[in-house]
Write a protein that holds these residues in place. Structure first.
Motif, short mmCIF file in Angstrom:
data_model
loop_
_atom_site.label_atom_id
_atom_site.label_comp_id
_atom_site.label_asym_id
_atom_site.label_seq_id
_atom_site.Cartn_x
_atom_site.Cartn_y
_atom_site.Cartn_z
N ASP A 410 6.21 5.06 -8.61
CA ASP A 410 4.60 6.32 -8.95
C ASP A 410 3.85 6.78 -7.41
OD1 ASP A 410 3.57 5.46 -12.10
OD2 ASP A 410 4.54 6.80 -11.72
N ILE A 411 4.00 5.51 -6.35
CA ILE A 411 2.89 5.78 -4.91
C ILE A 411 4.15 7.06 -4.17
CG2 ILE A 411 2.59 5.18 -2.87
CD1 ILE A 411 1.52 2.51 -4.98
N LYS A 412 3.50 7.62 -4.16
CA LYS A 412 4.30 8.93 -3.43
C LYS A 412 4.73 9.26 -1.56
CE LYS A 412 3.11 13.00 -6.50
NZ LYS A 412 1.64 12.56 -6.80
N GLU A 413 3.56 8.74 -0.97
CA GLU A 413 4.39 8.39 0.48
C GLU A 413 4.05 7.01 0.13
OE1 GLU A 413 1.93 12.67 1.57
OE2 GLU A 413 1.15 11.25 2.19
N LYS A 414 4.81 6.70 0.36
CA LYS A 414 5.06 4.64 0.44
C LYS A 414 5.58 4.64 2.35
CE LYS A 414 8.08 4.30 -3.62
NZ LYS A 414 7.63 5.61 -3.74
N SER A 415 4.44 3.35 2.26
CA SER A 415 4.59 3.19 3.66
C SER A 415 5.34 1.63 3.42
CB SER A 415 2.99 2.48 3.75
OG SER A 415 2.63 1.27 3.28
N VAL A 416 5.42 1.27 4.97
CA VAL A 416 6.60 -0.26 4.78
C VAL A 416 5.96 -1.22 4.24
CG1 VAL A 416 5.25 -1.48 7.17
CG2 VAL A 416 7.59 -1.03 6.72
N ASP A 417 4.46 -1.11 4.21
CA ASP A 417 4.22 -2.62 3.72
C ASP A 417 3.84 -2.35 1.81
OD1 ASP A 417 0.86 -1.60 5.00
OD2 ASP A 417 2.16 -2.93 6.42
N HIS A 418 4.24 -1.19 1.56
CA HIS A 418 5.16 -0.59 0.11
C HIS A 418 6.10 -1.84 -0.51
CE1 HIS A 418 1.15 2.73 0.13
NE2 HIS A 418 0.98 1.81 -0.32
N TRP A 419 6.86 -1.52 0.55
CA TRP A 419 7.73 -1.56 0.12
C TRP A 419 8.33 -2.95 0.66
CZ3 TRP A 419 12.54 0.91 -1.19
CH2 TRP A 419 12.56 2.93 -0.98
#
Lengths: 634, 101
Positions: A410-419
């Motif tokens: 659901d997170i639209k703008e994923k950063s490297v931290d989300h991955w």
């Protein structure tokens, strides 16, 4: 609203009403009146109306003012005037508002219209540049103001320095500073602050020393002390300034208090705290945070309890203190107290949520985590950034990788931290293939992995026995992404090989490492030796670990286990006796379970002799306290 | 609980009980492991549809892992055990780690 024929009354009522508009309907009412009565044709009235609307705190009024300025006949007649005042007022709504980028468009229109710009116009544009952070724009404005002969204007020069400093180009700001024929306190203060924020406190001090004493004000002294607070070993210099300064304010005292706490001079912090003429919420929060970071959580709590007025920052400091010291239940309780309004009621902010989610993650309480997620949704918090990472991490740590994946998707703008959080979450659930696929997907989307990404992927390979994939990832890290492997990466590789039973290969890997292996790496190898009954490698590794970390019981236990596997009971007794002599105790096994919002904790007790055949009687006996089973309720 | 497990063919695996004692004492030692107590408590305190979630501070031993698998099969319950380094999801007698931990 009545339409009155007298024009004076019409003007005054329209002006009065316009300043109170809050809704689109009210704005439309004004608009309709303007069209019907044609009073906008009067330039004087139009100017007054636009200024009235611009000074309103409501966004709709400001937008209406802009509309009136640009898209009506007023604009055509106004643009030939030499007075930039109205233009400046319009630009200010952009430069100081939520859309500083649009200031440039208005400024260009202003220039194209031949309107004379003044020093205030340039100050607004420089403010917009610093907020946007694109220094090339700032340089263009700089060039223009020099051409327009404002290069020597003190006010404009101060704005220039401020723009360069805020855009991260403190050296360009210094060039402007050095060329100034005349400087005031603002010039020096901006320069000092700029150097402090660029972590060049030494250069800030140089400016401070050349600053005439009569120009130094509280802002100057506080900026210098603030600079020393952030520097290691800056305490003495900060204290020197603190003693020397002619006057202090609350900010000064708070800065010095913070400096004492960060330099671990807790007793001095107490003395200062007692001496402070006035304390505010910040002062108390510094004491709470300082003590918690030192490990004195109970003392931090006593300060927290003494606060007459609390705010969300002090609550966050208390929660963070509890989490840092492993007191997760108490951290969660602070959060619920914030919500319930029993002792204090403040709306948690996103920082509060990040902290409490980390506490819940450590506890592994999925019900608590879901409740907090519902709170986030109901209160429209943006689930991106750190909050998104915390949610993914919480669900993964609480045993629900599906929910973690749902939040991630659901997170639209994923950063490297989300991955990283998602890959790591899949890793600990043994979903190595999914983690690896996600890693490949990340690369296909050209998101640059960092060191933590590789730790997560290697961890996934370790838990799933994917040795080949682990080796491939290690090579991709080094050769494709040119990342230098750190100790943790080598540790993961040793783990991958050890878990798969390749103890000799893991040993060679440790020997060939360019970095000295630490206790974690050695313990991973030792653990593998213990699990795969390898005495020849395990014994020297254990002895090396014991030499390096003689106070860590785990190495002794692992060595003792290896001896026990081989039936070398004399050696086992020797190791256990050595542990006893050093007063080292094996960490007792402990399990906890959450049921209906209560956490029940179980330890292993030596005096417990009954088998768990009859569960009811076992639990009844435990409740009378005869055995070492303890319950902890939230 | 242990009676039910034994009826299902459970035999204690004392290979990780590294004490210089007899087999009976080793089996006794296993029965005191904290996750086993937690599982027993969860079985009597929660309904049949509830997933049992346990967190342990150390690595789960072979025997407790085996017990958890059997409990999930015999009592038809899902168990999720988080140990020091990873998760184990037990369902229908199998574990998500595929016995590799």
């Amino acid at each position: 609203m009545c339409v009155v024929s007298s024009s004076n009354h019409l003007w005054s009522s329209t002006l009065s009403y316009s300043s109170k508009c809050r809704t689109q309907f009210e704005v439309d009412q004004i608009h309709a009146r303007l069209i019907k009565t044609k009073i906008l044709e009067n330039l004087l009235f139009a100017t007054k109306l636009i200024l009235n609307l611009l000074s309103s705190p409501h966004v709709l009024s400001i937008k209406f003012a802009r509309y009136l300025f640009f898209s009506t006949p007023f604009f055509k007649s106004y643009r030939n005037r030499d007075d930039p005042f109205l233009w400046n007022s319009i630009i200010k709504t952009f430069s100081h508002g939520s859309d500083p980028e649009s200031s440039f468009e208005v400024f260009v229109l202003m220039l194209e219209g031949g309107v004379l710009v003044d020093s205030y116009s340039f100050s607004l544009m420089l403010k917009a540049c610093s907020r946007v952070g694109i220094v090339s724009r700032g340089i263009q404005v700089h060039g223009l103001l020099v051409k327009c002969d404002f290069g020597g204007n003190l006010f404009v020069q101060n704005c220039l320095i401020c723009m360069y400093v805020k855009s991260g180009c403190v050296e360009l700001g210094r060039q402007v500073f050095d060329m100034m024929l005349e400087r005031d306190s603002v010039s020096y203060n901006v320069m000092i602050d700029g150097y402090v924020k660029s972590q060049r406190v030494d250069l800030a001090r140089e400016i401070f020393e050349v600053m005439p004493n009569e120009m130094r004000n509280l802002i100057t002294w506080n900026a210098m002390i603030g600079g020393y607070v952030k520097v290691e070993d800056g305490f003495k210099l900060a204290w020197g300034l603190f003693e020397k300064m002619p006057k202090r304010d609350l900010v000064t005292w708070n800065l010095m208090l913070d400096c004492c706490v960060k330099s671990r001079k807790i007793e001095l912090a107490h003395i200062l705290f007692d001496r402070m003429p006035v304390k505010d919420v910040v002062s108390w929060a510094i004491m709470v945070d300082g003590h918690a970071k030192e490990g004195n959580v109970d003392l931090a709590r006593s300060f927290f309890d003494q606060m007459v007025v609390r705010d969300v920052i002090s609550c966050n400091a208390m929660m963070a203190g509890y989490v840092k010291n492993g007191r997760y239940r108490e951290a969660v309780k602070v959060f619920y107290d914030m919500l319930s309004g029993r002792d204090f009621s403040y709306s948690p902010d996103s920082t509060s949520l990040v902290i409490v989610l980390s506490a819940v993650a450590q506890l592994g309480c999925i019900d608590g985590g879901v409740a907090i997620h519902c709170y986030i949704k109901e209160n429209d918090f943006r689930v991106g950034g750190k909050l998104g990472v915390s949610l993914i991490y919480m669900y993964a740590k609480c045993g629900s990788p599906d929910n973690a994946m749902s939040v991630f998707d659901d997170i639209k703008e994923k950063s490297v931290d989300h991955w990283n959080a998602m890959i790591g979450g899949l890793a600990v659930h043994g979903l190595g293939c999914l983690a690896f696929d996600l890693f490949m997907k990340m690369m296909r989307q050209s998101i640059e992995p960092d060191g933590i990404t590789y730790i997560s992927v290697l961890n996934a390979c370790a838990h799933s026995g994917m040795v080949k994939e682990g080796l491939i990832c290690f090579e991709i890290m080094r050769r494709v992404h040119m990342l230098k492997p750190k100790l943790q990466h080598y540790g993961c590789m040793v783990d991958i090989l050890s878990r798969a039973g390749h103890v000799e290969v893991a040993t060679r890997f440790v020997q060939d490492m360019p970095i000295e292996p630490n206790d974690v790496v050695l313990r991973t190898l030792l653990s593998a030796c213990s699990n795969h009954d390898n005495l020849s490698i395990g014994e020297p590794v254990a002895k090396r670990l014991i030499e390096l970390h003689s106070q860590d019981p785990s190495s002794y236990v692992l060595l003792s286990n290896i001896y026990a596997q081989f039936g070398m009971w004399d050696y086992v007794r020797r190791i256990r006796s050595e542990m006893k002599d050093r007063d080292l105790k094996k960490v007792p096994g402990c399990s906890w379970i959450e049921l209906d919002g209560t956490i029940h904790e179980f330890f292993v007790g030596d005096s417990y002799h009954r088998e768990i055949e009859d569960i009811s009687s076992t639990l009844c006996r435990s409740l009378t306290g005869n055995s070492k089973i303890a319950y902890f309720h939230l | 609980m242990m009676k039910d497990l034994k009826h299902a063919g459970y035999l204690p695996d004392t290979s990780e009980v590294l004490l210089d004692t007899g087999e009976e004492e080793r089996v006794n030692a296993l029965s005191r492991h904290s996750e086993r107590l937690a599982i027993a408590f969860a079985l009597i305190s929660s309904g049949p549809e509830v997933t049992i979630r346990i967190v342990k501070n150390l690595r789960i031993c072979i025997d407790c892992h085996h017990v958890a698998k059997l409990v999930s099969k015999i009592y038809d319950r899902k168990l999720v055990i988080r140990d020091q380094t990873r998760f184990h999801h037990f369902k229908n007698g199998l574990c998500s780690c595929k016995d590799y931990w």
